[in-house]
Design an enzyme around this catalytic site. Sequence first.
Site, PDB file in Angstrom:
ATOM      1  N   GLY A 153       0.831  -1.187   0.000  1.00 18.07           N
ATOM      2  CA  GLY A 153       0.000   0.000   0.000  1.00 18.07           C
ATOM      3  C   GLY A 153       0.871   1.244   0.000  1.00 18.07           C
ATOM      4  NE  ARG A 154      -2.695   6.923   0.285  1.00 17.76           N
ATOM      5  CZ  ARG A 154      -3.942   6.607   0.593  1.00 17.76           C
ATOM      6  NH1 ARG A 154      -4.177   5.806   1.618  1.00 17.76           N
ATOM      7  NH2 ARG A 154      -4.957   7.083  -0.099  1.00 17.76           N
ATOM      8  CB  ILE A 155       3.381   2.531   4.704  1.00 18.40           C
ATOM      9  CG1 ILE A 155       2.567   3.674   5.328  1.00 18.40           C
ATOM     10  CG2 ILE A 155       4.687   2.335   5.481  1.00 18.40           C
ATOM     11  CD1 ILE A 155       2.130   3.424   6.750  1.00 18.40           C
ATOM     12  CB  SER A 174       0.669  -7.012  -1.743  1.00 16.05           C
ATOM     13  OG  SER A 174      -0.282  -6.165  -1.145  1.00 16.05           O
ATOM     14  CB  THR A 234       6.782  -0.001  11.286  1.00 23.28           C
ATOM     15  OG1 THR A 234       6.645  -0.188   9.869  1.00 23.28           O
ATOM     16  CG2 THR A 234       8.255   0.020  11.653  1.00 23.28           C
ATOM     17  NE  ARG A 236      -2.242  -0.651  14.332  1.00 25.48           N
ATOM     18  CZ  ARG A 236      -1.698   0.442  13.790  1.00 25.48           C
ATOM     19  NH1 ARG A 236      -0.426   0.427  13.416  1.00 25.48           N
ATOM     20  NH2 ARG A 236      -2.422   1.532  13.626  1.00 25.48           N
ATOM     21  CD  GLU A 265       1.275  -0.806  20.537  1.00 26.95           C
ATOM     22  OE1 GLU A 265       0.665   0.258  20.283  1.00 26.95           O
ATOM     23  OE2 GLU A 265       1.981  -1.394  19.708  1.00 26.95           O
ATOM     24  CG  HIS A 285       2.605   2.071  17.897  1.00 22.91           C
ATOM     25  ND1 HIS A 285       1.424   1.369  18.023  1.00 22.91           N
ATOM     26  CD2 HIS A 285       2.619   2.511  16.604  1.00 22.91           C
ATOM     27  CE1 HIS A 285       0.757   1.379  16.888  1.00 22.91           C
ATOM     28  NE2 HIS A 285       1.469   2.075  16.005  1.00 22.91           N
TER      29      HIS A 285
END
Length: 326
Positions: A153-155, A174, A234, A236, A265, A285
């Site tokens: 995706g974007r990241i 993906s 980075t 989940r 968290e 996080h």
Amino acid sequence: MRIAILDDYSDTLRTLPCFTKLAGHDVTVFTDHVQDAGALAERLRDIEALVLIRERTRIEAALLERLPGLRLISQFGGYPHIDVAACTRHGVVVSSELSGGGTSHGTAELTWGLLIAAARRIPQQMASLRAGGWQESVGTTLHGKTLGILGYGRIGTAVAGYATAFGLRVVVWSGEESRRRAAADGHAVAESQRALFAGSDAVSLHVKLTDATRGIVTAADLAAMAPSAILVNTSRAGLIEPGALPAALRAGRPGVAAVDVFDAEPLHDPQDPLLSLDNVVATPHIGYVTREDYERQFASAFEQIVAFAGGEPINVVNPEVLAMRQ
């Protein structure tokens, strides 16, 4: 409106330019984390609108039942932490910007920070230096290696671009459409998810956590990685099968993990299975925790409040509530 902002650990939001969007409203900012429904209900008893910082606090039916004055929950991003059905039953509008806002470059950059820190053993070298020592080991050069990216995706796309600049070969696994886009961008596509883990010198996770993706990375995937490989997460922690990562690291496949996310968290237990391992580089996080990302995300969250207060709600996740009010 009486507005509460939860979990602003560093008390940053009121210092952002976008905070002025809330001028004229009664805003309370909480900098600590509380999850207990009773304690939360007490501090939020007079609140009409609630601003959440990503998934730091779960909004569940037991809490909503105690907040009859709550009319709006506003945030940015996905909402697996919000019981939307319960919000709908209690007449609470949920507004969340999902499709816009651009890429979290902060998260993509931290991914590379963690990868480099793990490859060059930066935390260990710092610890040695501070203890009066000198070079404690030999690191690994990333140039010429293969970076596997799970989720394009974007990241994931931004991380792939950085990889190219660093001279790494990128392999992607993906969804079908994302695989086609990765190939069009000049990257290799793995034959399968297992092949991605087996054939990469480092694997970085960039998949949204949903019911369908929870536990998508299995113990067998991790066992397929080389003893010299690095896993970076980075995204989940829930993407990885429960308990699989600490066990895999103890078994030596992969050799190192670099993580920014945890099952629970905020994490305050130094004896957590991941924190107790020497072959883990970890941060609390902070992927999206930059002033720039905060400004982008909370400009959206605050605009949603302004729109709601003006009688024109936007980015509504549960439009049934609006119909109920008519």
